[in-house]
Design a protein around this motif. Structure first.
Motif, mmCIF file in Angstrom:
data_model
loop_
_atom_site.group_PDB
_atom_site.id
_atom_site.type_symbol
_atom_site.label_atom_id
_atom_site.label_comp_id
_atom_site.label_asym_id
_atom_site.label_seq_id
_atom_site.Cartn_x
_atom_site.Cartn_y
_atom_site.Cartn_z
ATOM 1 N N LEU A 191 -6.076 -0.018 -9.184
ATOM 2 C CA LEU A 191 -6.071 -0.481 -10.574
ATOM 3 C C LEU A 191 -7.193 -1.492 -10.777
ATOM 4 N N SER A 192 -8.320 -1.265 -10.108
ATOM 5 C CA SER A 192 -9.448 -2.179 -10.236
ATOM 6 C C SER A 192 -10.092 -2.037 -11.609
ATOM 7 N N CYS A 193 -10.871 -3.035 -11.979
ATOM 8 C CA CYS A 193 -11.621 -3.027 -13.244
ATOM 9 C C CYS A 193 -10.710 -2.803 -14.445
ATOM 10 N N ASN A 194 -9.626 -3.585 -14.518
ATOM 11 C CA ASN A 194 -8.734 -3.536 -15.663
ATOM 12 C C ASN A 194 -8.570 -4.944 -16.216
ATOM 13 N N GLU A 195 -7.489 -5.143 -16.963
ATOM 14 C CA GLU A 195 -7.238 -6.453 -17.570
ATOM 15 C C GLU A 195 -5.925 -7.035 -17.066
ATOM 16 N N LEU A 196 -5.569 -6.741 -15.839
ATOM 17 C CA LEU A 196 -4.311 -7.247 -15.287
ATOM 18 C C LEU A 196 -4.343 -8.765 -15.200
ATOM 19 N N SER A 197 -3.206 -9.384 -15.537
ATOM 20 C CA SER A 197 -3.144 -10.845 -15.426
ATOM 21 C C SER A 197 -2.054 -11.273 -14.450
ATOM 22 N N GLU A 198 -0.899 -10.643 -14.516
ATOM 23 C CA GLU A 198 0.177 -11.009 -13.594
ATOM 24 C C GLU A 198 0.762 -9.754 -12.984
ATOM 25 N N ILE A 199 1.186 -9.892 -11.743
ATOM 26 C CA ILE A 199 1.791 -8.756 -11.041
ATOM 27 C C ILE A 199 3.040 -9.255 -10.334
ATOM 28 N N THR A 200 4.110 -8.535 -10.511
ATOM 29 C CA THR A 200 5.312 -8.847 -9.743
ATOM 30 C C THR A 200 5.581 -7.666 -8.826
ATOM 31 N N LEU A 201 5.533 -7.919 -7.550
ATOM 32 C CA LEU A 201 5.749 -6.852 -6.577
ATOM 33 C C LEU A 201 7.168 -6.966 -6.022
ATOM 34 N N PRO A 202 7.779 -5.833 -5.696
ATOM 35 C CA PRO A 202 9.133 -5.904 -5.113
ATOM 36 C C PRO A 202 9.090 -6.545 -3.733
ATOM 37 N N GLU A 203 10.251 -6.999 -3.296
ATOM 38 C CA GLU A 203 10.315 -7.640 -1.975
ATOM 39 C C GLU A 203 9.874 -6.680 -0.875
ATOM 40 N N ASN A 204 10.346 -5.444 -0.973
ATOM 41 C CA ASN A 204 10.006 -4.447 0.051
ATOM 42 C C ASN A 204 8.999 -3.467 -0.520
ATOM 43 N N LEU A 205 7.807 -3.487 0.030
ATOM 44 C CA LEU A 205 6.763 -2.574 -0.425
ATOM 45 C C LEU A 205 6.992 -1.194 0.151
ATOM 46 N N PRO A 206 6.427 -0.152 -0.472
ATOM 47 C CA PRO A 206 6.573 1.199 0.091
ATOM 48 C C PRO A 206 6.089 1.231 1.540
ATOM 49 N N PRO A 207 6.840 1.839 2.438
ATOM 50 C CA PRO A 207 6.491 1.784 3.871
ATOM 51 C C PRO A 207 5.172 2.457 4.200
ATOM 52 N N LYS A 208 4.730 3.418 3.366
ATOM 53 C CA LYS A 208 3.501 4.154 3.673
ATOM 54 C C LYS A 208 2.279 3.593 2.944
ATOM 55 N N LEU A 209 2.457 2.509 2.191
ATOM 56 C CA LEU A 209 1.360 1.974 1.386
ATOM 57 C C LEU A 209 0.189 1.567 2.282
ATOM 58 N N GLN A 210 -0.990 2.123 1.990
ATOM 59 C CA GLN A 210 -2.167 1.853 2.803
ATOM 60 C C GLN A 210 -3.270 1.158 2.022
ATOM 61 N N GLU A 211 -3.358 1.413 0.729
ATOM 62 C CA GLU A 211 -4.443 0.822 -0.053
ATOM 63 C C GLU A 211 -3.903 0.298 -1.373
ATOM 64 N N LEU A 212 -4.268 -0.937 -1.680
ATOM 65 C CA LEU A 212 -3.951 -1.524 -2.974
ATOM 66 C C LEU A 212 -5.210 -2.244 -3.442
ATOM 67 N N ASP A 213 -5.837 -1.717 -4.476
ATOM 68 C CA ASP A 213 -7.121 -2.260 -4.941
ATOM 69 C C ASP A 213 -6.926 -2.888 -6.315
ATOM 70 N N LEU A 214 -7.086 -4.207 -6.371
ATOM 71 C CA LEU A 214 -6.908 -4.937 -7.621
ATOM 72 C C LEU A 214 -8.170 -5.696 -8.001
ATOM 73 N N THR A 215 -9.293 -5.328 -7.420
ATOM 74 C CA THR A 215 -10.538 -6.023 -7.740
ATOM 75 C C THR A 215 -10.912 -5.790 -9.195
ATOM 76 N N GLY A 216 -11.753 -6.669 -9.708
ATOM 77 C CA GLY A 216 -12.227 -6.500 -11.080
ATOM 78 C C GLY A 216 -11.183 -6.804 -12.120
ATOM 79 N N ASN A 217 -10.174 -7.615 -11.773
ATOM 80 C CA ASN A 217 -9.189 -8.106 -12.739
ATOM 81 C C ASN A 217 -9.295 -9.630 -12.760
#
Length: 1182
Positions: free
Chosen positions: A570-596
């Protein structure tokens, strides 16, 4: 007995037990154990040399681990009288070594011996005692042959540097298979006629130009390999070989194909690839009825009449210059004619058996009408032609399963669609405004449709009622003109798994429509105008990839609750706040939040993510000093392939070896992750060293690649990778001179420069299609297989790694240097997958109007994926801003001395931390580093941002010089928010066996290394600071936007332990850059409070950030007090840049001299900016 002990492989004294373990009568006893030849020999320790021993033959037996005992193996012989010995080893290492050796023996057959690649100069004498030996492999040695093998049936003497034919083998009458390929044989003796049982005779890769008549007496010979020799004609003796079915004469010197020579040959398959054939002399068709396959790929034919072969089934004629092709259609099954100049295709009668036809990359303007009548045609590839219209009944075919018609000039598809069996339809890169209205209604078998890069404004319906029979699974709609109105048309495709709708005109994606696509697994909605991702994406339980960069998304979707999720971009967007769950998906490998830029993230459980990317603190770009514009800025991205392996890496050092240089690179390992990782970690370090040795661009670039080849070590023996490097530099001896760009590449990574809106290639693809390369690899006796690969391994003749293919495959790069001018807008480095999918012209047009490097790089990779690329992708876009006099932007101020990573003001414990808590940087314990992400570069975020920015107000240089960060990766301080700097080379503790320390477990803010990827950026940076009369160092803040600079006044730092006293800024005070054995060239930032309005420096403009990986952090205050000492290690101790310890630490005897230099420096800084020092005056290590 002496003979036996000369063959000992392993020996030792161990506890041994004979028979079954369950029997109490057998006891463990200390025995001498020897693994010799194919036997296990057990004897008492005293009598081991006297001949009293038990011999256990292992061939055909078993060797097994005994689980109840530590380090114990059971050796058993074969046959009904088998015996078992249990041997208990002292250590796991010995146990492993014995197990490995014995396992080889038990799997051997007594009649087959493999001694290939042993560098033997003579045969082991014990071989001659084996009367049963029938198969002997001596490949890759330095051996003559021996005739003492009376029963030998198979002999391999390939790659043995034989200069003369081994006459001895002619006296072995039992031979049925002889391989003498890749030697230096100039002739074959007449005595070969004695090997009457010979069935396979391989003579490929020699220097033969004729054969003896006696060869004709080998009536059982069915396969004769004559490829890659010096034949200029087809040897007449072949007419007498009645059993030979295939003529293998690829890679010879045939120039004219005289078909009369084939009259009496019995061959069915003619292989004449890679000759020099430019013409063909026809013969009577009735005399050529035996030929069923003709292969004339890679020749010089301009016209081909294959109709003289009336029973031809398969025709290969790729990569010629054929304009007209004729063939008989009676039995024809396959036509492979890509990469020619075909304008017409004449096949008669209608080829009723034709199943595969590839005429891609030609000049065809229309297709023959008989295509619709070819009742067995399954695959038709007509892409990359000039076709304006497809045959009207083509989509009514009852046999066609795959149609590729991309890259043509189609304005519409045939309207007539009648229940075709078509499964794959690829019509990307045409001029389609619409699709046939009943395409989905009548095509029950369609699984994959790619209509990217057209002018579509709407889609045809998927069903006329609630029920849909669509089985469509993949739909690629990237780069069209689709609006929100087309979304409802998708809902009937209930089995859709992959949906790419990037770079359209979508403003919303209605939640109710997404809810019906429950089987979605991969969605790409990038480059639209979306403000939200539909909440009903939660219904897609199988979703593993969500890519929606370059939109205006303000709310983070709740996709982290989907358990299959692997990649979220979700890079290059207008994100301001993020609430993530306590337990992330077990297979999650990439989370791109640059450009916010407004993002405030608070989450502490990101340790399972292979690559977490978030903006580092804002900075300005490399060459921005005193408000002057920057010359370059960059952004990069990379994407995993379908197998979720990231086999690419990128490198960017925005300020390399000083403020007036930069280095960028892209590396592609094809299917391996090791080589690109090693290249990324080490190559800039090697280049920095080579720059000191020579100033010639060609020399230092070539030497860098050659030294890097050696540093690949064992990884480079069997694995390989492509590499492209671009080095921007300014001649230090010529202050008024221009910047030059030197590009070097091997393999399929390429660099393209945009000059005046047109692509200028900076790279060269080395393959067998280049005459010089082909000649070179032929000299080294390499074979080119039918897939155009050297020895069947790689289709690049110059590439990093693959050292086992040396000297045929070498790492020597193509080097090109251009002088940068104002007409040069940007350049792109891309991996193989990018250039396979996107042409240089399209790449330049696609990103020319994208002002931001990160967004530009993202767009290129997204387009490539939308066009069907499934490989790993990497792209680096470097934007240039060169003024008329080339360097006015850099010469406005005297050169800067390189700073130390830690030297400078220390952060006082003040309210600086309030604005952004240090834990906002997501500390994560590091784990392993098996794959690489390209780099830590804030430059993507801010090198673009600072690239054209200048101060709105004049800088306050009268008070003190402004801080200068030469690398956007290592920003200087940003007012009143204390943010610790990224590490210049981030590794995790898993690499400690490479000589890296891993003591410090505290993460650095903004730097992430959760596992498999490592960001690497390093260099010597320049930072100006000056002591005031009260000896308080003062720093001005770089602005990441065009806003005021804010000055900070801070107390002087306490002297760190291992240095005498605070010295010049360019001197390393050893503040913890030795931590983890890494070099941390951080021109460090964000220290302290006190700048009143500095908070607003965070920037109004979108800041597109970099991959920043989590790593060991060090609080700068703590580090000053407790700097760990650097451990010794291999060359990998510091993967990126010369060692700061070696570079900046000042020995006591030089203290006075350094103080004097400091004094002079401070005096000079009182002068106006226009000093006359050479530009690199302070850029050399002291």
């Amino acid at each position: 007995q002496d003979h036996i002990f000369s063959r000992v492989q392993l020996s030792g004294t161990y506890n041994v037990r004979k028979g079954k373990l369950q029997l109490p009568v057998n006891r463990w006893t200390r025995r001498q154990v020897i693994l010799c030849g194919t036997c296990l020999i057990v004897s008492s320790v005293k009598e081991s040399q006297t001949g009293k021993m038990h011999i256990l033959p292992l061939i055909g037996g078993k060797v097994e681990e005994v689980k109840k005992h530590n380090h114990c193996l059971a050796f058993s012989s074969a046959g009904p009288q088998s015996q078992t010995y249990y041997v208990s080893f002292d250590s796991f290492t010995e146990h492993l070594r014995w197990h490995r050796h014995a396992a080889k023996m038990v799997s051997q057959r007594i009649n087959s011996v493999d001694l290939s690649c042993c560098s033997l100069e003579q045969l082991p004498p014990n071989l001659f005692y084996s009367h049963d030996l029938t198969h002997l492999n001596l490949k890759h040695n330095f051996l003559p042959a021996d005739q003492r093998f009376s029963r030998l049936r198979s002999l391999n003497l390939s790659n043995n540097h034989l200069g003369q034919f081994p006459l001895a083998i002619c006296d072995i009458p039992t031979l049925t298979e002889v391989n003498l390929s890749c030697n230096y044989l100039a002739s074959v003796p007449s005595s070969v006629g004695a090997m009457t049982n010979l069935q396979t005779f391989l003579l490929d890769g020699n220097s033969l130009d004729e054969l003896p008549n006696e060869l004709g007496s080998l009536q059982r010979l069915s396969y004769l390999g004559l490829s890659f020799n010096q034949f200029s004609h087809v040897p007449q003796v072949l007419e007498r070989l009645a059993s030979m079915e295939k003529l293998c004469m690829a890679g010879n010197n045939l120039e004219t194909l005289i078909l009369q020579n084939f009259r009496l040959l019995r061959v069915k398959h003619i292989d004449l690839r890679l000759n020099k054939i430019s013409s063909m002399v026809p013969d009577e068709p009735d005399l050529l009825r035996h030929v069923t396959q003709l292969d004339v790929r890679d020749n010089r034919l301009t016209d081909l009449d294959a109709s003289v072969f009336p029973r031809l089934e398969v025709l290969h004629c790729e990569r010629n210059r054929i304009a007209g092709l004729k063939a008989k259609g009676c039995l024809l099954k396959g036509i492979y004619a890509s990469n020619n100049e075909l304008r017409q295709l004449d096949v008669s009668p209608v080829p009723s058996n034709l199943s595969y036809m590839d005429v891609s990359r030609n000049h065809m303007e229309s297709l023959p009408d008989w295509l619709c009548e070819a009742k067995k045609l399954e695959v038709l590839d007509v892409s990359h032609n000039l076709i304006a219209e497809l045959p009207a009944r083509l989509l009514c075919s009852n046999s066609l399963r795959k149609l590729s018609a991309g890259h043509n000039q189609l304005q519409k598809l045939p309207e007539r669609v009648e229940r075709p069996l078509l499964e794959v339809l690829d019509v990307q890169h045409n001029q389609l405004v619409e699709l046939p209205c009943n395409l989905f209604l009548k095509s029950d078998s369609l699984r994959c449709v790619n209509v990217s890069a057209n002018k579509l404004e709407h889609l045809p319906p998927s069903s006329l009622s609630e029920e849909s029979h669509s089985i469509l699974q993949e739909l690629y709609l990237t780069n069209n003109r689709l609006t929100d109105k087309c979304v409802p048309m998708l809902t009937g495709h209930s089995h859709l798994r992959v949906l790419h709708m990037a770079y359209n005109h979508l403003q919303t994606f209605p939640a109710s429509k997404m809810a019906k696509l429950e089987e979605l697994e991969e969605v790409d909605l990038s480059g639209n105008m979306l403000k939200t991702v539909p909440t009903t994406i939660m219904n897609c339980r199988r979703m593993h990839t969500l890519i929606a960069h370059s939109n205006a998304i303000e709310v983070f979707p709740e996709v982290m609750q989907l358990m299959e999720m692997k990649c979220v971009d979700l890079s290059c967007n207008e994100l301001s706040e993020i609430t993530l769950p306590e337990n992330l998906p077990p297979k999650l490998q990439e989370l791109d939040l640059t450009g916010n830029p407004r993002l405030n993230l608070d989450h502490k459980t990101l340790d399972n993510i292979r690559c977490f990317r978030i903006d580092p603190p804002p900075t300005f770009s490399s060459n921005e000093a005193s408000g002057g514009p920057a010359v370059w800025s960059h952004g990069y991205t990379e994407a995993s392939g379908v197998k979720n392996k990231l086999c690419v890496a990128a490198l960017s050092v925005n300020s390399f070896c000083g403020s007036r240089e930069a280095l960028y690179g892209v590396f592609d390992g094809d299917r391996n992750v090791e080589v690109p990782y090693l290249l990324q970690c080490t190559m800039n370090d090697v280049l920095a060293e080579e720059l000191h040795k020579t100033k010639s661009e060609e020399d230092y670039m070539t030497n860098t690649f050659l030294v890097m080849q050696r540093k690949l070590g064992t990884a480079g023996q069997k694995l390989g990778g492509s590499a492209a490097l671009c080095h921007i530099r300014h001649d230090p001896t010529d202050p008024g001179g221009c910047f030059t760009l030197t590009a070097a590449n091997v393999g399929k990574c390429q660099a393209i420069l945009c000059r005046d809106g047109k692509p200028l290639s900076l790279s060269l693809l080395h393959n067998v299609g280049l005459e010089d390369e082909y000649r070179r690899i032929r000299q080294h006796r390499a074979i080119i297989t039918e897939d155009n690969k050297v020895n069947g391994v790689t289709d690049s003749t110059r590439i990093m790694g693959y050292s086992f293919l040396y000297p045929s495959v070498i790492p020597c790069p193509y080097v090109q240097t251009v002088t940068l001018s104002p007409q040069d807008e940007f350049f792109i480095l891309g991996s193989r997958g990018l250039w396979d999918a996107v042409s240089p012209t399209e790449a330049v047009e696609a990103v020319r109007n994208v002002p931001d490097g990160l967004a530009a790089a993202k767009k290129l990779c997204t387009l490539a994926q939308g066009y069907g690329c499934t490989d790993s992708l990497s792209a680096v876009v470097v934007q240039l801003s060169v003024s008329e006099d080339c360097c006015s932007c850099c010469c406005s101020e005297p050169p800067q001395p390189p700073p130390s990573p830690g030297l400078g003001p220390y952060p006082p414990s003040s309210s600086a931390i309030k604005e952004r808590p240090s834990d906002g940087s997501l500390p994560v314990p590091p784990s392993s580093c098996s794959e690489i992400s390209s780099e830590i570069s804030t430059s993507e975020m801010s090198s673009e941002v600072g690239s054209t920015a200048s101060s709105d107000e004049p800088p306050q240089s009268s008070l003190l010089p402004s801080a200068r960060s030469c690398c956007a990766l290592h920003p200087a301080c940003l007012a009143s928010s204390f943010q610790r700097q990224l590490s210049s080379a981030t590794f995790s503790s898993a690499l400690s066996d490479n000589g890296l320390d891993s003591e410090d477990e505290e993460p650095i803010a903004g730097v992430f290394s959760n596992g498999s990827r490592v960001e690497v950026e390093a260099d010597v940076h320049c930072l100006k600071a000056e002591s005031s009369s009260s000896s308080s160092p003062q720093m001005s803040l770089p602005s990441s936007t065009s806003q005021d600079r804010t000055l900070l006044t801070l107390p002087p730092p306490p002297p760190p332990p291992c240095t005498p006293e605070p010295l010049e800024e360019g001197i390393d005070m050893s503040l913890g850059e030795a931590e983890n054995g890494l070099e941390r060239d951080e021109s460090w930032q964000g220290v302290g409070a006190g700048g009143g309005d500095g908070g607003k420096l965070a920037g109004k403009r979108r800041i597109n950030g970099s991959v920043a990986r989590q790593e060991k952090s060090h609080n700068l205050i703590e580090v000053a007090a407790d700097a760990p000492s650097k451990k010794s290690g291999g060359y990998f101790t510091a993967p990126a840049q010369p060692d700061p310890d070696d570079q900046f630490i000042i020995p006591p005897e030089l203290e006075e001299e350094v103080k004097e230099i400091m004094k002079q420096h401070q005096q000079k800084q009182q002068k106006p900016p226009g000093t006359d020092q050479p530009t690199d005056y302070y850029d050399t290590p002291l």
